[in-house]
Design a protein around this motif. Structure first.
Motif, short mmCIF file in Angstrom:
data_model
loop_
_atom_site.label_atom_id
_atom_site.label_comp_id
_atom_site.label_asym_id
_atom_site.label_seq_id
_atom_site.Cartn_x
_atom_site.Cartn_y
_atom_site.Cartn_z
N GLU A 110 41.49 40.23 48.37
CA GLU A 110 41.96 39.27 47.37
C GLU A 110 40.79 38.61 46.64
N ALA A 111 39.70 38.34 47.38
CA ALA A 111 38.51 37.73 46.76
C ALA A 111 37.84 38.71 45.80
N LEU A 112 37.82 40.00 46.16
CA LEU A 112 37.27 41.01 45.27
C LEU A 112 38.07 41.10 43.97
N GLU A 113 39.37 41.07 44.09
CA GLU A 113 40.21 41.16 42.90
C GLU A 113 40.08 39.91 42.04
N ALA A 114 39.91 38.74 42.67
CA ALA A 114 39.73 37.51 41.90
C ALA A 114 38.44 37.55 41.09
N ALA A 115 37.36 38.05 41.72
CA ALA A 115 36.10 38.18 41.00
C ALA A 115 36.20 39.22 39.90
N ASP A 116 36.96 40.27 40.17
CA ASP A 116 37.08 41.35 39.19
C ASP A 116 37.83 40.91 37.94
N ALA A 117 38.65 39.90 38.06
CA ALA A 117 39.37 39.41 36.87
C ALA A 117 38.38 38.91 35.82
N PHE A 118 37.30 38.29 36.26
CA PHE A 118 36.29 37.80 35.31
C PHE A 118 35.46 38.96 34.73
N VAL A 119 35.28 40.01 35.53
CA VAL A 119 34.60 41.20 35.03
C VAL A 119 35.37 41.79 33.86
N LYS A 120 36.67 41.88 34.00
CA LYS A 120 37.50 42.44 32.93
C LYS A 120 37.44 41.57 31.68
#
Length: 565
Positions: free
Chosen positions: A371-381
């Protein structure tokens, strides 16, 4: 327990053999006798630095003078106490660590200086000139479209042309006769030589007095350089005493200018720009130096991570036993000037070797990690896929801290929380480290350089993590800033003489996840505009006049360090 000699033979380190990584009940590790501390690693900038020179002034500015951290009565000198002690992490008898005492925060801090100036010692002037040739002769269309870079490039051309002309004039004096304007200038110098000499002499004397008084007022007289004002005095004296019956010949003036350029190359370019040559530009003649610097930095990070609270060092700190906690539960990497390139590479290499990638044995399926990886990835997108970096910085910093805490709590036990850059020339990366904007973008895409937020994985093109056959997500090899906070403090000025010409804003290049602060530094005891001249070395300098009014740049640096937390 074994002891081994270090690579430099200057110290010994105690290690727990790998067989002790999982102790049996009979060999259970001794309970730690001290609480985990914070480790601050300071990476100094360019120039021929002396060991401990940078770290001592740094600790004075960011910790000792910060009486808000005092928990006991402060000594008469108004400074919190620190001790300089030997440490096996350095592998050198020349270097030490500075440790805080119990008159400060309950959580103590150890300050380390990553020293690399000795590797760059003896920089050859030929390397500097080769670097200048490479920058000078590049196509104007490959020079970054930044006014400060273009100004430096044009100035480089002007100096090169002057040097070439003077060198030819020394060998062939009649050259000046073909240029009427130069003849007129030379005639005016001959007529007014004594007056010019007196002006230079008086100017040198005034500058000498000014430098000495400023050094005394700022308590830096022992490091104040008198070389330039003394040379100005000497040059003025020669011109003032030059016999009027012997007019200066063109080749004499040309030789003087050539000698001045030689002095500049030997005293300024070689020890300072030469470090940039050997480190930033990857050429056959610089690869070995770069390797040695990076290897030493990686070894220092490994040694600090290996230290345990019970005063032992682990061979395998990635899978350290829970009953043998680390000596440092938080590690901060601070860097200045060219040191920001060095620290940037140190962090990149350490992440590649020990970060939570698919090459490491860790548990990405632990509660909260995916879940933490996906949360960080939202900012990458938002930043790199949709190109809409309008997210609140506080939200990204929260996601970083969440992921960092999860990575620290279990293998790989990642404990680097902050990367702080001061006066960073990373703003000129496309000019210094690459061959233009396209080359820099390619370097980002190939994961040679890391951004904040990280760029997407080059295979997935839309995420910072890769998936493996078991379906788990793993961060890629240049995704360290998904978990490490990057703070940049710079004094960028429109006037190239004022402020810090070396530094600038990194967010437009490296990403809007950087916590960036534009500051205006003023040197104490100097009137404007002299207080704003070349502030590149003033980011942590302390003066007693700051006692009742701490400058904004020092407040920001102290806040970024978060000492005692």
């Amino acid at each position: 327990m074994e002891t081994i000699n270090t690579a430099e033979g200057a110290g010994m380190r105690r290690r727990i053999p790998k067989t002790a990584a999982a102790p049996t009940p009979e060999t259970k590790a001794t309970p730690p006798t001290s609480k985990p501390k914070t480790a601050v690693i300071m990476v100094h900038g360019m120039g021929e630095q002396r060991p401990l020179e940078t770290i001592r002034s740094f600790v004075k500015g960011v910790y000792q003078s910060d009486l808000s951290k005092a928990t006991k009565p402060v000594p008469a000198d108004g400074m919190l106490e620190v001790s300089i002690v030997p440490d096996s992490a350095f592998n050198s008898a020349e270097l030490r660590r500075l440790t805080t005492h119990d008159d400060g925060p309950n959580k103590r801090t150890d300050f380390f200086e990553f020293y690399w100036a000795d590797i760059m010692d003896g920089t050859q002037v030929e390397l500097v000139t080769a670097w200048i040739d490479g920058l000078l002769l590049r196509s104007p269309w490959r020079v970054p479209a930044h006014w400060r870079v273009y100004l430096a490039w044009l100035l480089l051309w002007a100096l090169a042309l002057i040097f070439v002309f003077c060198a030819i004039a020394v060998a062939y004096p009649p050259l000046v006769d073909h240029i009427p304007v130069l003849n007129d200038i030379l005639g005016w110098i001959n007529q007014n030589g004594q007056m010019i000499g007196k002006v230079f002499y008086v100017g040198g004397a005034l500058l000498l007095c000014y430098v000495i008084i400023s050094g005394l007022l700022t308590h830096r007289i022992e490091t104040t350089s008198l070389q330039f004002p003394v040379l100005l005095l000497a040059g003025g004296a020669v011109l003032a005493l030059w016999p009027p019956d012997y007019p200066l010949e063109p080749h004499v003036l040309a030789a003087g200018v050539t000698a001045g350029v030689g002095w500049f190359m030997h005293n300024l370019a070689a020890p300072y720009i030469g470090d940039v040559v050997r480190y930033v530009r990857a050429t056959p003649s610089t690869v070995e130096r770069r390797k040695l610097v990076r290897q030493r930095g990686l070894e220092l990070l490994e040694a600090i991570h290996a230290k345990r609270a019970d005063s032992t060092d682990l061979d395998d700190f990635v899978r350290a036993p829970r009953d043998n906690p680390p000596a440092y539960d938080r590690i901060v990497l601070v860097s200045h000037s060219l040191g920001t390139y060095v620290a940037y590479d140190m962090l990149q290499l350490f992440w590649e070797k020990y970060g939570p990638t698919h090459h490491q044995t860790w548990q990405p399926g632990r509660p909260g990690v995916q879940e933490a990886l996906e949360a960080a990835d939202a900012f990458v997108k938002m930043e790199w896929v949709n190109r809409q970096p309008n997210y609140p910085l506080s939200d990204y910093l929260t996601a970083q801290a969440r992921l960092n805490a999860l990575l620290e709590s279990d293998a790989p036990q990642w404990r680097i929380t902050d990367f702080i850059t001061l006066g960073s020339p990373l703003v000129h990366a496309e000019f210094l480290a690459t061959d233009g904007t396209a080359d820099l973008e390619e370097s980002f895409a190939q994961r040679r350089f890391a951004t904040c937020p990280p760029r997407p994985d080059p295979l997935l093109r839309s995420a910072i993590y890769s998936t493996v056959p078991n379906g788990a997500k793993y961060l890629h090899f240049a995704a360290q800033f998904a978990a490490v906070k990057w703070t940049n403090i710079c004094d960028e000025s429109l006037n190239p003489i004022l402020g810090d010409l070396v530094s600038g804003r990194l967010r437009p290049i490296f990403g809007h996840g950087i916590d960036e602060h534009m500051v205006k530094i003023n040197r104490p005891h100097r009137a404007w505009p002299f207080s704003r001249v070349f502030t590149h070395t003033e980011y942590w300098s302390w003066d007693e006049s700051f006692r009742n009014n701490v400058p904004e740049h020092l407040k920001l640096l102290r806040a970024a360090l978060r000492l005692g937390q």
